[in-house]
Design an enzyme around this catalytic site. Structure first.
Site, mmCIF file in Angstrom:
data_model
loop_
_atom_site.group_PDB
_atom_site.id
_atom_site.type_symbol
_atom_site.label_atom_id
_atom_site.label_comp_id
_atom_site.label_asym_id
_atom_site.label_seq_id
_atom_site.Cartn_x
_atom_site.Cartn_y
_atom_site.Cartn_z
ATOM 1 N N TYR A 125 -10.522 15.555 -7.005
ATOM 2 C CA TYR A 125 -9.651 14.720 -7.849
ATOM 3 C C TYR A 125 -8.695 15.606 -8.660
ATOM 4 O O TYR A 125 -7.500 15.358 -8.735
ATOM 5 C CB TYR A 125 -10.526 13.871 -8.769
ATOM 6 C CG TYR A 125 -9.750 13.030 -9.750
ATOM 7 C CD1 TYR A 125 -9.187 11.823 -9.368
ATOM 8 C CD2 TYR A 125 -9.582 13.441 -11.071
ATOM 9 C CE1 TYR A 125 -8.476 11.048 -10.278
ATOM 10 C CE2 TYR A 125 -8.888 12.673 -11.983
ATOM 11 C CZ TYR A 125 -8.335 11.481 -11.588
ATOM 12 O OH TYR A 125 -7.632 10.727 -12.489
ATOM 13 N N ALA A 176 -7.753 18.611 -7.969
ATOM 14 C CA ALA A 176 -6.771 19.252 -7.079
ATOM 15 C C ALA A 176 -5.570 18.331 -6.890
ATOM 16 O O ALA A 176 -4.415 18.771 -6.891
ATOM 17 C CB ALA A 176 -7.418 19.587 -5.738
ATOM 18 N N LYS A 200 -4.543 15.996 -9.017
ATOM 19 C CA LYS A 200 -3.790 15.898 -10.284
ATOM 20 C C LYS A 200 -3.072 17.210 -10.603
ATOM 21 O O LYS A 200 -1.972 17.195 -11.153
ATOM 22 C CB LYS A 200 -4.718 15.472 -11.427
ATOM 23 C CG LYS A 200 -5.256 14.047 -11.273
ATOM 24 C CD LYS A 200 -4.133 13.004 -11.228
ATOM 25 C CE LYS A 200 -4.647 11.588 -11.243
ATOM 26 N NZ LYS A 200 -3.600 10.572 -11.106
ATOM 27 N N ASP A 252 0.859 -1.187 0.000
ATOM 28 C CA ASP A 252 0.000 0.000 0.000
ATOM 29 C C ASP A 252 0.896 1.237 0.000
ATOM 30 O O ASP A 252 1.654 1.460 0.947
ATOM 31 C CB ASP A 252 -0.893 -0.044 1.256
ATOM 32 C CG ASP A 252 -1.911 1.090 1.292
ATOM 33 O OD1 ASP A 252 -1.697 2.129 0.626
ATOM 34 O OD2 ASP A 252 -2.928 0.930 2.002
ATOM 35 N N ILE A 253 0.792 2.050 -1.039
ATOM 36 C CA ILE A 253 1.684 3.216 -1.144
ATOM 37 C C ILE A 253 1.364 4.294 -0.114
ATOM 38 O O ILE A 253 2.170 5.202 0.088
ATOM 39 C CB ILE A 253 1.654 3.839 -2.565
ATOM 40 C CG1 ILE A 253 0.245 4.324 -2.930
ATOM 41 C CG2 ILE A 253 2.205 2.874 -3.601
ATOM 42 C CD1 ILE A 253 0.207 5.228 -4.169
HETATM 43 N N1 LIG Z 1 -9.581 5.862 -16.143
HETATM 44 C C1 LIG Z 1 -9.623 7.162 -16.458
HETATM 45 O O1 LIG Z 1 -10.634 7.674 -16.997
HETATM 46 C C2 LIG Z 1 -8.430 8.048 -16.165
HETATM 47 C C3 LIG Z 1 -8.358 9.307 -16.784
HETATM 48 C C4 LIG Z 1 -7.268 10.129 -16.539
HETATM 49 C C5 LIG Z 1 -6.274 9.696 -15.665
HETATM 50 N N2 LIG Z 1 -6.373 8.492 -15.050
HETATM 51 C C6 LIG Z 1 -5.301 8.100 -14.146
HETATM 52 O O2 LIG Z 1 -4.704 6.899 -14.613
HETATM 53 C C7 LIG Z 1 -4.208 6.136 -13.499
HETATM 54 C C8 LIG Z 1 -4.729 4.708 -13.561
HETATM 55 O O3 LIG Z 1 -6.137 4.743 -13.566
HETATM 56 P P1 LIG Z 1 -7.017 3.463 -13.965
HETATM 57 O O4 LIG Z 1 -8.116 3.945 -14.801
HETATM 58 O O5 LIG Z 1 -6.157 2.373 -14.438
HETATM 59 O O6 LIG Z 1 -7.635 3.108 -12.523
HETATM 60 P P2 LIG Z 1 -7.923 1.676 -11.850
HETATM 61 O O7 LIG Z 1 -8.280 0.690 -12.886
HETATM 62 O O8 LIG Z 1 -8.877 1.920 -10.740
HETATM 63 O O9 LIG Z 1 -6.490 1.294 -11.243
HETATM 64 C C9 LIG Z 1 -5.969 1.969 -10.132
HETATM 65 C C10 LIG Z 1 -5.099 1.005 -9.378
HETATM 66 O O10 LIG Z 1 -4.495 1.685 -8.265
HETATM 67 C C11 LIG Z 1 -4.316 0.728 -7.235
HETATM 68 N N3 LIG Z 1 -4.260 1.413 -5.950
HETATM 69 C C12 LIG Z 1 -5.222 2.202 -5.403
HETATM 70 N N4 LIG Z 1 -4.839 2.611 -4.189
HETATM 71 C C13 LIG Z 1 -3.607 2.087 -3.960
HETATM 72 C C14 LIG Z 1 -2.707 2.140 -2.874
HETATM 73 N N5 LIG Z 1 -2.995 2.828 -1.752
HETATM 74 N N6 LIG Z 1 -1.533 1.470 -2.970
HETATM 75 C C15 LIG Z 1 -1.239 0.753 -4.081
HETATM 76 N N7 LIG Z 1 -2.054 0.661 -5.154
HETATM 77 C C16 LIG Z 1 -3.234 1.318 -5.078
HETATM 78 C C17 LIG Z 1 -5.538 -0.199 -7.343
HETATM 79 O O11 LIG Z 1 -5.216 -1.548 -7.012
HETATM 80 P P3 LIG Z 1 -5.534 -2.113 -5.534
HETATM 81 O O12 LIG Z 1 -6.967 -1.783 -5.254
HETATM 82 O O13 LIG Z 1 -5.253 -3.571 -5.613
HETATM 83 O O14 LIG Z 1 -4.582 -1.402 -4.656
HETATM 84 C C18 LIG Z 1 -5.880 -0.161 -8.828
HETATM 85 O O15 LIG Z 1 -5.462 -1.336 -9.500
HETATM 86 C C19 LIG Z 1 -4.642 6.908 -12.246
HETATM 87 O O16 LIG Z 1 -3.571 7.703 -11.805
HETATM 88 C C20 LIG Z 1 -5.785 7.793 -12.742
HETATM 89 O O17 LIG Z 1 -5.910 8.952 -11.955
HETATM 90 C C21 LIG Z 1 -7.414 7.646 -15.287
#
Ligand SMILES: NC(=O)c1ccc[n+]([C@@H]2O[C@H](COP(=O)([O-])OP(=O)(O)OC[C@H]3O[C@@H](n4cnc5c(N)ncnc54)[C@H](OP(=O)(O)O)[C@@H]3O)[C@@H](O)[C@H]2O)c1
Length: 278
Positions: free
Chosen positions: A154, A156, A158, A64-65
């Site tokens: 959110y 804020a 980013k 957990d980060i």
């Molecule tokens: N999807 C979009 O529309 C979108 C758009 C713009 C930017 N982003 C950015 O892209 C990145 C990835 O997003 P995504 O869409 O792939 O989201 P996602 O599918 O929800 O993946 C996020 C991952 O972060 C892990 N995580 C959450 N809290 C954590 C913690 N405390 N320690 C370690 N791991 C943790 C989760 O795994 P666990 O639950 O197993 O920890 C999850 O697998 C994020 O930074 C997001 O802000 C996403």
């Protein structure tokens, strides 16, 4: 940097974008440490990427980060693997009307999306600085340079991550460590719940496949570029917003309308406690 020379710590590795990125990196010959809180999806991903046959190329680590113990474990294993790149991809969603937010959600989103990546970068910095070349790639969002209704908290986080990336890039300019920021736009992953999907539909927001973001991240690691925003018109809008932010203030009527419970229809329940985002 060439992908085959990369040894990456990838947080959020089992997520939608993380797993696409892990696959792109592994295929390109990089070594990858897959980090997330839940071990099972990480182990399955590692297996699918050939961890069993190519030991240590791909390794899963449940950590957990947001905890000091989690970051210390990541730091120690990263050192043992000769890591030269950190990709901060883990995040929590945070979509919805600000009036409906609560203190716990605000704490969790900013701790996970901003404070923990900063602290993990600090923990890995000596390891990265000891390399001939190294990268810190922060996965951000268009909402990290363009304030969008529904993403106050959110965004804020980013915006903060982008500010951190810019300042640290300049601070480390004469070291081997290159700090980078990738701004994704809406992407089709489990990050977006039903309400966020509906919001994107109503505001005609384009939604990318996670592979698009993964390829953009790999290209950024290769090029060493400072920052990149994925997609048009978002890549232009963020720049315009940087030059003259108030110019775009009138462009969000549809977003405000899509947030209003009465206008959002029966498919959006304002009392839901699900957390969402971009
Ligand atoms: N999807 C979009 O529309 C979108 C758009 C713009 C930017 N982003 C950015 O892209 C990145 C990835 O997003 P995504 O869409 O792939 O989201 P996602 O599918 O929800 O993946 C996020 C991952 O972060 C892990 N995580 C959450 N809290 C954590 C913690 N405390 N320690 C370690 N791991 C943790 C989760 O795994 P666990 O639950 O197993 O920890 C999850 O697998 C994020 O930074 C997001 O802000 C996403």
């Amino acid at each position: 940097m060439k992908p085959e020379g990369l040894s990456v710590v990838l947080t959020g590795a089992a997520g939608g974008i993380g797993s696409a990125l892990a696959a792109v990196l592994a295929r390109a010959g990089a070594r990858v440490l897959l980090v997330g809180r839940r071990g099972a999806p990480l182990a399955a991903l590692a297996e699918s990427l050939g961890a069993g046959v190519r030991t240590l190329r791909v390794q899963a680590l449940a950590a957990d980060i947001t905890t000091a113990a989690g970051r210390a474990t990541i730091r120690d294993i990263a050192a043992a693997r000769g890591c030269n790149a950190l990709i901060n991809c883990a995040a929590l969603p945070g979509f919805g009307r600000f009036a409906d937010a609560d203190d716990g959600e605000i704490d969790a989103v900013l701790r996970t999306n901003l404070v923990a990546p900063i602290q993990l970068t600090l923990a890995l910095l000596p390891q990265l600085q000891a390399q001939r070349q190294a990268r810190v790639l922060n996965i951000g969002s268009a909402t990290g340079r363009l304030g969008v209704p529904g993403f106050a908290v959110y965004g804020a986080g980013k915006f903060g991550l982008r500010g951190f990336s810019e300042a640290l890039r300049r601070e480390l300019a004469d070291t081997p460590v290159r700090v980078q920021y990738l701004g994704a736009r809406a992407t089709r992953t489990g990050f977006n719940d039903r309400r966020a999907d509906e919001f994107n539909r109503r505001t005609r927001t384009a939604v990318d496949a996670p592979e698009v973001v993964a390829r953009a991240a790999l290209a950024l690691l290769r090029s060493g570029g400072a920052e990149k925003f994925v997609g048009f018109p978002e890549s232009v809008a963020v720049r315009l917003n940087g030059l003259a932010p108030t110019l775009l203030d009138r462009a969000f009527a549809a977003h405000r309308a899509a947030l209003r419970p009465a206008a959002s229809g029966a498919s959006i329940d304002p009392s839901t406690t699900e957390s969402q985002h971009v």
